[in-house]
Write an enzyme that holds these catalytic residues in place. Sequence first.
Site, PDB file in Angstrom:
ATOM      1  N   ARG A 176       0.835  -1.211   0.000  1.00 54.62           N
ATOM      2  CA  ARG A 176       0.000   0.000   0.000  1.00 54.62           C
ATOM      3  C   ARG A 176       0.866   1.256   0.000  1.00 54.62           C
ATOM      4  O   ARG A 176       0.588   2.202  -0.743  1.00 54.62           O
ATOM      5  CB  ARG A 176      -0.957   0.016   1.191  1.00 54.62           C
ATOM      6  N   ASN A 179      -6.106  -2.868   1.940  1.00 54.99           N
ATOM      7  CA  ASN A 179      -6.051  -4.315   2.087  1.00 54.99           C
ATOM      8  C   ASN A 179      -7.475  -4.857   2.164  1.00 54.99           C
ATOM      9  O   ASN A 179      -8.333  -4.251   2.803  1.00 54.99           O
ATOM     10  CB  ASN A 179      -5.305  -4.701   3.368  1.00 54.99           C
TER      11      ASN A 179
END
Length: 91
Positions: free
Chosen positions: A19, A37
């Site tokens: 990320r 996520n």
Amino acid sequence: MTQRAKILVTGRVQGVYFRYFTQKKARQLGVVGSVRNLPDGSVEIIGQAKSDVLQNLIDWSHKGPITARVDCIEVVSLTLDEMLVTFDITD
């Protein structure tokens, strides 16, 4: 032309700073949207930019950061229904 897409990335993509590196790459390219996520262990990227710029993020997503192992990505076009202004990491 500005486009928006959802990019689902599977593989070893959680717990490897995927990320963070996605946000960094998106901001470098000028892509707005978000990355998060998912409970199944995959990562979801929502990206919005001019077609060629968004394609650069999609191309990068096939490999991701060196810490990740990308097995598969799926790209789905989305409707431009709201204006996005930044690229954020969300939960």
